[in-house]
Write an enzyme that holds these catalytic residues in place. Structure first.
Site, mmCIF file in Angstrom:
data_model
loop_
_atom_site.group_PDB
_atom_site.id
_atom_site.type_symbol
_atom_site.label_atom_id
_atom_site.label_comp_id
_atom_site.label_asym_id
_atom_site.label_seq_id
_atom_site.Cartn_x
_atom_site.Cartn_y
_atom_site.Cartn_z
ATOM 1 N N GLY A 1 -9.203 -1.236 -3.452
ATOM 2 C CA GLY A 1 -8.589 -0.386 -4.464
ATOM 3 C C GLY A 1 -9.596 0.343 -5.333
ATOM 4 O O GLY A 1 -9.226 0.895 -6.373
ATOM 5 N N THR A 2 -10.860 0.369 -4.903
ATOM 6 C CA THR A 2 -11.917 0.965 -5.722
ATOM 7 C C THR A 2 -11.644 2.433 -6.052
ATOM 8 O O THR A 2 -11.739 2.846 -7.219
ATOM 9 C CB THR A 2 -13.277 0.859 -4.999
ATOM 10 O OG1 THR A 2 -13.472 -0.475 -4.540
ATOM 11 C CG2 THR A 2 -14.412 1.240 -5.925
ATOM 12 N N THR A 3 -11.298 3.234 -5.050
ATOM 13 C CA THR A 3 -11.078 4.667 -5.271
ATOM 14 C C THR A 3 -9.937 4.895 -6.253
ATOM 15 O O THR A 3 -10.042 5.721 -7.172
ATOM 16 C CB THR A 3 -10.768 5.375 -3.940
ATOM 17 O OG1 THR A 3 -11.781 5.053 -2.977
ATOM 18 C CG2 THR A 3 -10.717 6.886 -4.122
ATOM 19 N N HIS B 1 -20.081 -3.327 -6.734
ATOM 20 C CA HIS B 1 -19.573 -4.326 -5.798
ATOM 21 C C HIS B 1 -20.310 -5.652 -5.980
ATOM 22 O O HIS B 1 -20.140 -6.581 -5.174
ATOM 23 C CB HIS B 1 -19.747 -3.860 -4.351
ATOM 24 C CG HIS B 1 -18.859 -2.707 -3.953
ATOM 25 N ND1 HIS B 1 -17.526 -2.626 -4.324
ATOM 26 C CD2 HIS B 1 -19.116 -1.586 -3.209
ATOM 27 C CE1 HIS B 1 -16.998 -1.517 -3.820
ATOM 28 N NE2 HIS B 1 -17.947 -0.868 -3.153
ATOM 29 N N SER C 1 -8.713 -2.867 6.217
ATOM 30 C CA SER C 1 -9.233 -1.619 5.655
ATOM 31 C C SER C 1 -10.720 -1.466 5.960
ATOM 32 O O SER C 1 -11.185 -0.389 6.330
ATOM 33 C CB SER C 1 -8.992 -1.592 4.143
ATOM 34 O OG SER C 1 -9.298 -0.326 3.609
ATOM 35 N N LYS D 1 -4.306 4.528 4.233
ATOM 36 C CA LYS D 1 -2.869 4.323 4.025
ATOM 37 C C LYS D 1 -2.546 3.884 2.595
ATOM 38 O O LYS D 1 -1.519 4.237 2.043
ATOM 39 C CB LYS D 1 -2.323 3.285 5.013
ATOM 40 C CG LYS D 1 -2.276 3.774 6.459
ATOM 41 C CD LYS D 1 -1.561 2.747 7.332
ATOM 42 C CE LYS D 1 -1.419 3.262 8.768
ATOM 43 N NZ LYS D 1 -0.707 2.263 9.618
#
Length: 323
Positions: free
Chosen positions: A76-78, A137, A167, A288
């Site tokens: 979910g970083t973006t 990260h 992912s 997605k």
């Protein structure tokens, strides 16, 4: 693959002699996302990232007003980068105006700490508007001392390990197909469960921030991708309160949520065409964005392998993921 399409933190160019000496002393293994990875401070990294982490630890100075987004890759970083940028700068950049997110990829708006330090220790974040927003990260124990000792805020987002693995699997195949083609997904799942992937082990990374959020809730906010998807506005308001920019008008929340939604961001030209400065295709970050999407890739038996590992590693922590 052309080297120009490889991000700097996956390259082995521009390594200092100090880094080469350090790498020679570290455990190393062939990776399933990169040809060789190194275990540094308990976590598997690329050569360039080891250099970036050391530079970051030595040279980064946190401000009390900083906001640090911490995640494992593909968690979910973006989305969080976009949400946090829109939240923090919403008075400077109203959603109704010509917002930077409409013309700039979130990764270009929010620096990647150790990634930016890969090439050089001379990284200047002084020009970032205050409060500075940055992403990492890194595990909690590998964060620069100034981040842990200052009053800056850390938001940690994690994701169901099955979705995160899938992912990473697809991202890796898009990013470096020649490096992953020889890896059957069964082999990759086994490596993932042993913690042997860039940024891993997953469970150690997550638990460090989980326990830190329980110990120091004013410093570390723990968020899950699943809850963020399930009740986006509730979670966004919780994040806004945590970083000291709570909402006064209900409509502001829905406007920001809409601007930063997967549907909105993934449809923008800037996120569909071209490359980021680090060489990655802009569209590589938008696949997605679902929860439970692992079912399209993982067999039931492979999902069970990850589930059993998760139960074993998270036992007694109070941390659980919906299947």
């Amino acid at each position: 693959m052309e080297s120009s399409s490889v991000p700097v933190y996956l390259k082995d160019e521009n390594l200092t002699q100090e880094t080469r000496d350090l790498l020679s002393s570290l455990p190393s293994e062939k990776g399933w996302l990169v040809s060789q990875m190194y275990q540094f401070e308990g976590i598997w990294q690329t050569q360039a990232l080891v250099q970036g982490i050391v530079n970051c630890q030595k040279h980064f100075e946190a401000n009390d007003s900083d906001v640090i987004l911490a995640t494992l890759a593909k968690s979910g970083t973006t989305w969080l980068k976009a949400l946090l940028f829109a939240l923090i700068h919403r008075h400077k950049f109203p959603v109704s105006g010509k917002h930077p997110l409409l013309v700039t990829n979130p990764h270009s708006l929010v620096p990647y700490l150790e990634g930016d330090y890969c090439s050089s220790p001379e990284v200047n974040f002084a020009e970032l508007p205050s409060p500075r927003l940055m992403q990492t990260h890194l595990t909690h124990h590998s964060l620069p001392v100034s981040i842990k000792s200052s009053s800056c805020k850390i938001i940690y987002c994690c994701r169901n390990p099955k979705d995160m693995f899938v992912s990473i699997w697809h991202f890796g195949r898009k990013l470096a197909p020649e490096k992953t083609a020889e890896y059957p997904i069964e082999t990759a799942v086994a490596a993932f469960c042993k913690g042997k992937f860039i940024g891993g082990p997953f469970w150690d990374h997550v638990l460090e921030y989980w326990y830190e959020s329980l110990k120091n809730p004013n410093k570390v906010l723990f968020v899950t991708y699943e809850e963020l998807k399930k009740q986006t506005e509730v979670e966004v308001k919780r994040i806004a309160e945590f970083i000291g920019c709570g909402f006064t008008a209900e409509e502001e929340v829905s406007e920001i949520v809409k601007l930063c939604s997967f549907e909105s961001l993934s449809s923008l030209e800037v996120n569909r065409q071209g490359k980021l400065p680090n060489g990655i295709e802009s569209n590589a970050f938008f696949r997605k964005g679902e929860t439970g999407g692992w079912r399209d890739t993982l067999s039931e038996s492979l999902a069970d392998v990850i589930d059993r590992t998760t139960e074993q590693k998270f036992g007694g922590s109070g941390l659980k993921f919906s299947s």
